[in-house]
Design a protein around this motif. Structure first.
Motif, short mmCIF file in Angstrom:
data_model
loop_
_atom_site.label_atom_id
_atom_site.label_comp_id
_atom_site.label_asym_id
_atom_site.label_seq_id
_atom_site.Cartn_x
_atom_site.Cartn_y
_atom_site.Cartn_z
N ARG A 170 -47.54 17.77 11.89
CA ARG A 170 -47.18 17.09 10.64
C ARG A 170 -46.01 17.77 9.94
NH1 ARG A 170 -51.41 16.74 5.69
NH2 ARG A 170 -50.63 18.88 5.43
N GLY A 171 -46.02 19.11 9.95
CA GLY A 171 -44.93 19.84 9.31
C GLY A 171 -43.59 19.60 9.98
N ILE A 172 -43.58 19.58 11.31
CA ILE A 172 -42.33 19.35 12.04
C ILE A 172 -41.81 17.93 11.77
CG2 ILE A 172 -41.26 19.22 14.31
CD1 ILE A 172 -43.38 21.25 15.24
N LEU A 173 -42.71 16.95 11.76
CA LEU A 173 -42.29 15.57 11.49
C LEU A 173 -41.74 15.44 10.08
CD1 LEU A 173 -45.22 13.62 13.20
CD2 LEU A 173 -42.81 13.60 13.89
N HIS A 174 -42.33 16.16 9.16
CA HIS A 174 -41.82 16.14 7.78
C HIS A 174 -40.40 16.69 7.73
CE1 HIS A 174 -41.29 17.64 3.62
NE2 HIS A 174 -42.04 16.59 3.29
N ASP A 175 -40.15 17.77 8.48
CA ASP A 175 -38.81 18.36 8.50
C ASP A 175 -37.80 17.42 9.15
OD1 ASP A 175 -39.76 20.59 7.23
OD2 ASP A 175 -40.03 21.76 9.05
N VAL A 176 -38.23 16.72 10.20
CA VAL A 176 -37.34 15.74 10.84
C VAL A 176 -37.00 14.64 9.85
CG1 VAL A 176 -37.14 14.01 12.65
CG2 VAL A 176 -38.20 16.21 13.17
N LEU A 177 -38.00 14.19 9.11
CA LEU A 177 -37.79 13.13 8.13
C LEU A 177 -36.83 13.58 7.03
CD1 LEU A 177 -38.65 10.29 7.18
CD2 LEU A 177 -40.55 11.38 5.97
#
Length: 258
Positions: free
Chosen positions: A181-188
């Motif tokens: 979830r944290g990585i996806l948030h950073d991508v977003l």
């Protein structure tokens, strides 16, 4: 194939194997070293001969299913024949021996991962006996135990089978969920303007997204509700990359997909 076999069987996800150990008081996990290279051509030839094929046909089948005298990892036939040989040479004996000791023992094998569990608390002497029993049978069958990966997990600890938490139900380890979830948030938030890594190494954003998508699909087998939440975040991140929308926000956390 019997329900104790999980990998390389159509319709059986890894959660099928892990679910058999949910809510157990003790779980013993063991790992086989060099599983596919241990399945020799002679083992396959002997198997076919013992179930009724003549020597010539048995030898031909064994030759077709092996490369340089053993089963090659990655071949379409390797998973199935490795399961057949492992079941024939040691799975059945382990199941019979455990049943004689106590029919409440549950044994499963997912490729080279062996898990044995019991619904009641067991003494250290008993678990040591079980480990010794399984080790003896496996080694006499021509396979090797990876001793450093042998461990016991009690009900008052976090119990994991095939990477899934199984204390009360099959579930995603919380740290794995939060990392994705944290990585996806950073991508977003950052898109391509962020130094992404996977397993400690730099990774391109397209490769990272592919890896994350695969991880989410794996999570879907374990906890569809949590996986759906991650999938929505993944779709939002993917859409933002397509639009090349540079949003400014502070990342929640970063991590590496395993």
């Amino acid at each position: 194939m019997g329900s104790h076999i999980g990998a390389y069987v159509p319709g059986r996800a890894c959660s099928f194997t892990a679910a058999q150990h949910v809510g157990r008081k003790i779980i013993i996990s063991m790992d086989l070293k060099d599983f596919f290279p241990s399945v020799k051509q002679s083992m396959i030839r002997n198997y076919f001969h013992e179930i009724g094929y003549n020597q010539q046909v048995s030898g031909l089948l064994a030759a077709l299913l092996t490369y340089e005298n053993y089963v090659p990892q990655g071949a379409s036939s390797s998973g199935y024949i490795a399961n057949v040989i492992a079941d024939y040479r040691f799975d059945r004996e382990i199941l019979a021996e455990l049943s004689d000791l106590d029919p409440n023992w549950v044994y499963t094998r997912y490729s080279d991962d062996l898990d044995i569990s019991h619904p009641e608390v067991q003494t250290q002497e008993t678990t040591r006996k079980i480990i010794g029993l399984v080790t003896r049978i496996v080694q006499s069958a021509g396979f090797k135990v990876h001793y450093k990966k042998t461990h016991r997990e009690h009900y008052f600890q976090r119990q994991k089978v095939l990477g899934m938490v199984v204390n009360e139900k099959t579930n995603i380890p919380i740290e794995e969920y939060l990392r994705v979830r944290g990585i996806l948030h950073d991508v977003l938030c950052y898109g391509e303007d962020f130094p992404y890594h996977a397993e400690g190494q730099p990774i391109t954003l397209p490769a990272l997204m592919t890896k994350l998508f695969g991880k989410i699909n794996y999570f879907k087998q374990i906890n569809p509700i949590k996986a759906t939440k991650l999938l929505r975040l993944y779709e939002a991140a993917d859409a933002s990359l397509e639009k090349k929308d540079a949003n400014l926000c502070i990342p929640s956390s970063t991590g590496n997909p395993s």
